[in-house]
Design a protein around this motif. Sequence first.
Motif, PDB file in Angstrom:
ATOM      1  N   LEU A  46      -7.502 -22.367  -2.718  1.00  0.00           N
ATOM      2  CA  LEU A  46      -8.257 -21.125  -2.844  1.00  0.00           C
ATOM      3  C   LEU A  46      -8.086 -20.538  -4.242  1.00  0.00           C
ATOM      4  O   LEU A  46      -9.053 -20.044  -4.848  1.00  0.00           O
ATOM      5  N   ALA A  47      -6.867 -20.599  -4.742  1.00  0.00           N
ATOM      6  CA  ALA A  47      -6.614 -20.128  -6.106  1.00  0.00           C
ATOM      7  C   ALA A  47      -7.462 -20.918  -7.103  1.00  0.00           C
ATOM      8  O   ALA A  47      -7.995 -20.358  -8.073  1.00  0.00           O
ATOM      9  N   ALA A  48      -7.619 -22.214  -6.846  1.00  0.00           N
ATOM     10  CA  ALA A  48      -8.416 -23.054  -7.743  1.00  0.00           C
ATOM     11  C   ALA A  48      -9.882 -22.649  -7.743  1.00  0.00           C
ATOM     12  O   ALA A  48     -10.603 -22.897  -8.728  1.00  0.00           O
ATOM     13  N   ARG A  49     -10.332 -22.009  -6.663  1.00  0.00           N
ATOM     14  CA  ARG A  49     -11.720 -21.530  -6.597  1.00  0.00           C
ATOM     15  C   ARG A  49     -11.875 -20.145  -7.214  1.00  0.00           C
ATOM     16  O   ARG A  49     -12.976 -19.599  -7.240  1.00  0.00           O
ATOM     17  N   GLY A  50     -10.755 -19.564  -7.669  1.00  0.00           N
ATOM     18  CA  GLY A  50     -10.819 -18.259  -8.307  1.00  0.00           C
ATOM     19  C   GLY A  50     -10.417 -17.091  -7.434  1.00  0.00           C
ATOM     20  O   GLY A  50     -10.465 -15.932  -7.855  1.00  0.00           O
ATOM     21  N   VAL A  51     -10.006 -17.396  -6.186  1.00  0.00           N
ATOM     22  CA  VAL A  51      -9.538 -16.343  -5.286  1.00  0.00           C
ATOM     23  C   VAL A  51      -8.177 -15.840  -5.781  1.00  0.00           C
ATOM     24  O   VAL A  51      -7.330 -16.631  -6.216  1.00  0.00           O
ATOM     25  N   VAL A  52      -7.974 -14.536  -5.696  1.00  0.00           N
ATOM     26  CA  VAL A  52      -6.690 -13.949  -6.075  1.00  0.00           C
ATOM     27  C   VAL A  52      -5.694 -14.206  -4.941  1.00  0.00           C
ATOM     28  O   VAL A  52      -5.958 -13.856  -3.788  1.00  0.00           O
ATOM     29  N   VAL A  53      -4.580 -14.827  -5.241  1.00  0.00           N
ATOM     30  CA  VAL A  53      -3.577 -15.147  -4.222  1.00  0.00           C
ATOM     31  C   VAL A  53      -2.329 -14.314  -4.461  1.00  0.00           C
ATOM     32  O   VAL A  53      -1.820 -14.245  -5.584  1.00  0.00           O
ATOM     33  N   ARG A  54      -1.854 -13.655  -3.408  1.00  0.00           N
ATOM     34  CA  ARG A  54      -0.651 -12.840  -3.496  1.00  0.00           C
ATOM     35  C   ARG A  54       0.299 -13.167  -2.348  1.00  0.00           C
ATOM     36  O   ARG A  54      -0.144 -13.455  -1.230  1.00  0.00           O
ATOM     37  N   ALA A  55       1.586 -13.084  -2.644  1.00  0.00           N
ATOM     38  CA  ALA A  55       2.600 -13.284  -1.610  1.00  0.00           C
ATOM     39  C   ALA A  55       2.717 -12.020  -0.767  1.00  0.00           C
ATOM     40  O   ALA A  55       2.737 -10.910  -1.295  1.00  0.00           O
ATOM     41  N   ALA A  56       2.773 -12.194   0.539  1.00  0.00           N
ATOM     42  CA  ALA A  56       2.971 -11.063   1.446  1.00  0.00           C
ATOM     43  C   ALA A  56       3.746 -11.544   2.661  1.00  0.00           C
ATOM     44  O   ALA A  56       3.350 -12.513   3.305  1.00  0.00           O
ATOM     45  N   ASP A  57       4.828 -10.867   2.962  1.00  0.00           N
ATOM     46  CA  ASP A  57       5.673 -11.195   4.103  1.00  0.00           C
ATOM     47  C   ASP A  57       5.648 -10.007   5.055  1.00  0.00           C
ATOM     48  O   ASP A  57       6.024  -8.891   4.676  1.00  0.00           O
ATOM     49  N   PHE A  58       5.192 -10.222   6.278  1.00  0.00           N
ATOM     50  CA  PHE A  58       5.066  -9.130   7.239  1.00  0.00           C
ATOM     51  C   PHE A  58       6.424  -8.531   7.632  1.00  0.00           C
ATOM     52  O   PHE A  58       6.468  -7.484   8.256  1.00  0.00           O
ATOM     53  N   ASN A  59       7.496  -9.231   7.289  1.00  0.00           N
ATOM     54  CA  ASN A  59       8.835  -8.679   7.549  1.00  0.00           C
ATOM     55  C   ASN A  59       9.380  -7.915   6.340  1.00  0.00           C
ATOM     56  O   ASN A  59      10.523  -7.471   6.362  1.00  0.00           O
ATOM     57  N   ASP A  60       8.565  -7.765   5.311  1.00  0.00           N
ATOM     58  CA  ASP A  60       8.992  -7.104   4.074  1.00  0.00           C
ATOM     59  C   ASP A  60       7.929  -6.077   3.685  1.00  0.00           C
ATOM     60  O   ASP A  60       6.905  -6.415   3.097  1.00  0.00           O
ATOM     61  N   ALA A  61       8.178  -4.816   4.025  1.00  0.00           N
ATOM     62  CA  ALA A  61       7.190  -3.757   3.803  1.00  0.00           C
ATOM     63  C   ALA A  61       6.792  -3.638   2.337  1.00  0.00           C
ATOM     64  O   ALA A  61       5.620  -3.416   2.015  1.00  0.00           O
ATOM     65  N   THR A  62       7.763  -3.801   1.448  1.00  0.00           N
ATOM     66  CA  THR A  62       7.467  -3.685   0.018  1.00  0.00           C
ATOM     67  C   THR A  62       6.499  -4.762  -0.436  1.00  0.00           C
ATOM     68  O   THR A  62       5.582  -4.508  -1.232  1.00  0.00           O
ATOM     69  N   SER A  63       6.671  -5.987   0.069  1.00  0.00           N
ATOM     70  CA  SER A  63       5.766  -7.070  -0.316  1.00  0.00           C
ATOM     71  C   SER A  63       4.347  -6.779   0.171  1.00  0.00           C
ATOM     72  O   SER A  63       3.369  -7.098  -0.513  1.00  0.00           O
ATOM     73  N   LEU A  64       4.216  -6.161   1.347  1.00  0.00           N
ATOM     74  CA  LEU A  64       2.896  -5.799   1.869  1.00  0.00           C
ATOM     75  C   LEU A  64       2.256  -4.724   0.991  1.00  0.00           C
ATOM     76  O   LEU A  64       1.066  -4.806   0.656  1.00  0.00           O
ATOM     77  N   GLU A  65       3.044  -3.718   0.623  1.00  0.00           N
ATOM     78  CA  GLU A  65       2.521  -2.644  -0.219  1.00  0.00           C
ATOM     79  C   GLU A  65       2.036  -3.192  -1.560  1.00  0.00           C
ATOM     80  O   GLU A  65       0.963  -2.827  -2.044  1.00  0.00           O
ATOM     81  N   ASN A  66       2.802  -4.089  -2.145  1.00  0.00           N
ATOM     82  CA  ASN A  66       2.405  -4.690  -3.426  1.00  0.00           C
ATOM     83  C   ASN A  66       1.160  -5.555  -3.272  1.00  0.00           C
ATOM     84  O   ASN A  66       0.269  -5.550  -4.124  1.00  0.00           O
ATOM     85  N   ALA A  67       1.104  -6.295  -2.177  1.00  0.00           N
ATOM     86  CA  ALA A  67      -0.029  -7.201  -1.958  1.00  0.00           C
ATOM     87  C   ALA A  67      -1.329  -6.437  -1.745  1.00  0.00           C
ATOM     88  O   ALA A  67      -2.405  -6.886  -2.153  1.00  0.00           O
ATOM     89  N   PHE A  68      -1.248  -5.279  -1.099  1.00  0.00           N
ATOM     90  CA  PHE A  68      -2.446  -4.523  -0.736  1.00  0.00           C
ATOM     91  C   PHE A  68      -2.984  -3.659  -1.866  1.00  0.00           C
ATOM     92  O   PHE A  68      -4.076  -3.088  -1.751  1.00  0.00           O
ATOM     93  N   LYS A  69      -2.260  -3.535  -2.948  1.00  0.00           N
ATOM     94  CA  LYS A  69      -2.699  -2.667  -4.052  1.00  0.00           C
ATOM     95  C   LYS A  69      -4.054  -3.106  -4.593  1.00  0.00           C
ATOM     96  O   LYS A  69      -4.278  -4.284  -4.871  1.00  0.00           O
ATOM     97  N   GLY A  70      -4.963  -2.144  -4.723  1.00  0.00           N
ATOM     98  CA  GLY A  70      -6.279  -2.436  -5.275  1.00  0.00           C
ATOM     99  C   GLY A  70      -7.276  -2.986  -4.281  1.00  0.00           C
ATOM    100  O   GLY A  70      -8.438  -3.220  -4.631  1.00  0.00           O
ATOM    101  N   ALA A  71      -6.866  -3.194  -3.031  1.00  0.00           N
ATOM    102  CA  ALA A  71      -7.782  -3.711  -2.011  1.00  0.00           C
ATOM    103  C   ALA A  71      -8.532  -2.554  -1.358  1.00  0.00           C
ATOM    104  O   ALA A  71      -7.941  -1.515  -1.044  1.00  0.00           O
TER     105      ALA A  71
END
Length: 297
Positions: A46-71
Amino acid sequence: MTETLLVTGAAGQLGRGVIRHLLDTHKVPPARIIATTRNPESVADLAARGVVVRAADFNDATSLENAFKGADRVLIISTSDLDLKTGRRLKQHEAAVAAAKKAGVSHLLYTSMPNPEPVSPVLFAGDHYGTEQAIKASGIAYTIFRNGWYQENLFMALPPAIASGQWYTSAGDGRIAHGARDDMAAAIAAGLASGSTDSKTYTLTGPQAYTTAEIAALVSEVTGKPLEVIQLPDEALTEGVKAAGVPEEFANVIVSFDANTRSGRIAMVTDAVETLSGRKPQTLKQFLEANKAALAG
């Protein structure tokens, strides 16, 4: 399309299907799509097609907050964490809703299940009902997709049943309208790409509801192999599933599906898939014919 669309669980079959439809059917620019997953390398294609890929772990609230920024519009695909003892999946979903609110997301979309209210026999229904309530309490506009059972789920039950000629069930005369996963992905992608600001709930199903006996008759017609349906009480079916090597907790979940079917709580047939996606949903017979070799061995 100026909104940024985010899909969680992008490495899963449903997540990949939704993103594929966003790209190929709705022609959403890949830079406007964010795909999140615990393991970004698993969606390198998906990244190769130009999709923005972000790490997000549902057990890590901070990772979710970072991943969702700008969405702007976020699709939360329910996680596969079925730890019934800890209620972990509901906590994961609640963390995602909270992260979306903190990130200023304008529209939340979620994959639930039909009739998830507390009286549901399905043992994990509470995860979905609780998540729906959290979304509504967030104040964010929402679209809830109550996904019916996938036709692909029949890969669990049918191959051994066809091989033995006997299909053990406790579903009685309850009906179920299995739908194709890709049909549901198409409908969800359409909802995600629509830009709709209304709060709505859709129940996604296949085009026709069948009893287990009627499904067995279709299977026999397609494969040419006899398939006898044997109805059992829930307790006896649970013991049989456990004897086949399934852990007790998951055996209980499997049997709760049959209890749910027997209760009539998943017998509905809706036109939501076609209304949202604009395409005719795959019939059960078409699914069986397309997968004849895999099902019958």
